[in-house]
Design a protein around this motif. Sequence first.
Motif, PDB file in Angstrom:
ATOM      1  N   ARG A 159      52.734  24.777  44.878  1.00 37.11           N
ATOM      2  CA  ARG A 159      52.945  26.141  44.388  1.00 37.11           C
ATOM      3  C   ARG A 159      53.941  26.075  43.228  1.00 37.11           C
ATOM      4  O   ARG A 159      54.834  25.229  43.218  1.00 37.11           O
ATOM      5  N   PRO A 189      59.545  29.365  41.141  1.00 35.45           N
ATOM      6  CA  PRO A 189      60.196  30.357  40.283  1.00 35.45           C
ATOM      7  C   PRO A 189      61.417  29.728  39.592  1.00 35.45           C
ATOM      8  O   PRO A 189      62.273  29.149  40.246  1.00 35.45           O
ATOM      9  N   ARG A 207      64.169  29.603  35.897  1.00 38.06           N
ATOM     10  CA  ARG A 207      64.723  30.203  34.681  1.00 38.06           C
ATOM     11  C   ARG A 207      65.715  29.249  34.047  1.00 38.06           C
ATOM     12  O   ARG A 207      66.265  28.373  34.702  1.00 38.06           O
ATOM     13  N   ILE A 219      56.172  25.053  37.369  1.00 37.87           N
ATOM     14  CA  ILE A 219      57.101  26.189  37.424  1.00 37.87           C
ATOM     15  C   ILE A 219      56.423  27.481  36.995  1.00 37.87           C
ATOM     16  O   ILE A 219      55.360  27.466  36.384  1.00 37.87           O
ATOM     17  N   LYS A 220      57.060  28.596  37.317  1.00 39.05           N
ATOM     18  CA  LYS A 220      56.693  29.887  36.741  1.00 39.05           C
ATOM     19  C   LYS A 220      58.006  30.585  36.395  1.00 39.05           C
ATOM     20  O   LYS A 220      58.969  30.550  37.166  1.00 39.05           O
ATOM     21  N   ILE A 221      58.062  31.186  35.251  1.00 36.77           N
ATOM     22  CA  ILE A 221      59.284  31.847  34.802  1.00 36.77           C
ATOM     23  C   ILE A 221      59.514  33.096  35.655  1.00 36.77           C
ATOM     24  O   ILE A 221      58.631  33.924  35.819  1.00 36.77           O
ATOM     25  N   ASP A 222      60.705  33.183  36.216  1.00 30.61           N
ATOM     26  CA  ASP A 222      61.110  34.339  37.012  1.00 30.61           C
ATOM     27  C   ASP A 222      62.591  34.576  36.715  1.00 30.61           C
ATOM     28  O   ASP A 222      63.454  33.879  37.237  1.00 30.61           O
ATOM     29  N   THR A 230      64.488  37.139  37.431  1.00 31.07           N
ATOM     30  CA  THR A 230      65.278  37.913  38.387  1.00 31.07           C
ATOM     31  C   THR A 230      65.508  37.205  39.722  1.00 31.07           C
ATOM     32  O   THR A 230      66.545  37.402  40.344  1.00 31.07           O
ATOM     33  N   HIS A 231      64.554  36.400  40.184  1.00 23.95           N
ATOM     34  CA  HIS A 231      64.687  35.729  41.482  1.00 23.95           C
ATOM     35  C   HIS A 231      64.266  34.258  41.392  1.00 23.95           C
ATOM     36  O   HIS A 231      63.363  33.829  42.116  1.00 23.95           O
ATOM     37  N   PRO A 232      64.914  33.488  40.554  1.00 23.17           N
ATOM     38  CA  PRO A 232      64.508  32.077  40.459  1.00 23.17           C
ATOM     39  C   PRO A 232      64.962  31.276  41.680  1.00 23.17           C
ATOM     40  O   PRO A 232      66.021  31.542  42.243  1.00 23.17           O
ATOM     41  N   GLU A 233      64.154  30.336  42.083  1.00 24.05           N
ATOM     42  CA  GLU A 233      64.564  29.392  43.128  1.00 24.05           C
ATOM     43  C   GLU A 233      65.250  28.189  42.492  1.00 24.05           C
ATOM     44  O   GLU A 233      66.024  27.503  43.150  1.00 24.05           O
ATOM     45  N   GLU A 271      67.225  27.037  38.848  1.00 25.04           N
ATOM     46  CA  GLU A 271      67.821  27.506  37.596  1.00 25.04           C
ATOM     47  C   GLU A 271      68.409  26.321  36.842  1.00 25.04           C
ATOM     48  O   GLU A 271      69.188  25.547  37.397  1.00 25.04           O
TER      49      GLU A 271
END
Length: 131
Positions: free
Chosen positions: A73, A76, A78, A111-114, A116-119, A121
Amino acid sequence: LAEIDPEVRLEREHGLLVVIPSRRPREVAQRLQDVFGLASLSPARSVVTDPDAIPARAREVLGETLEAWPRGRPIPFRVSTQRSEKRFALTSPQLDRYVSEHLTPELVERIKIDLTHPELELGIHVRKEGS
């Protein structure tokens, strides 16, 4: 710390305690986890403060970090930049985007850019002495 690394250097900068070990960095980091009052511990790698060198180091660090994360998967993610060196050519948001745009396809697929709620950073601290 002196027992682990007698040549360890400590520097204070803008609310940060920068610990620069001369050797045995994992043992120094392990010891720092037991220090009362430290809110967080972020291992760091140094690179010259240059717009081209920073994305290269970021790719290296992110690749190594993702090896420990499970596949299957997108994670998340950033990039977060702080600049104590205000004369650097890019603003913090510009450097966040610049680094993200220069990730390899192999990293991007994990990855996917998130924002507000990154897992995960990737923190970048632009300093005069090095980033």
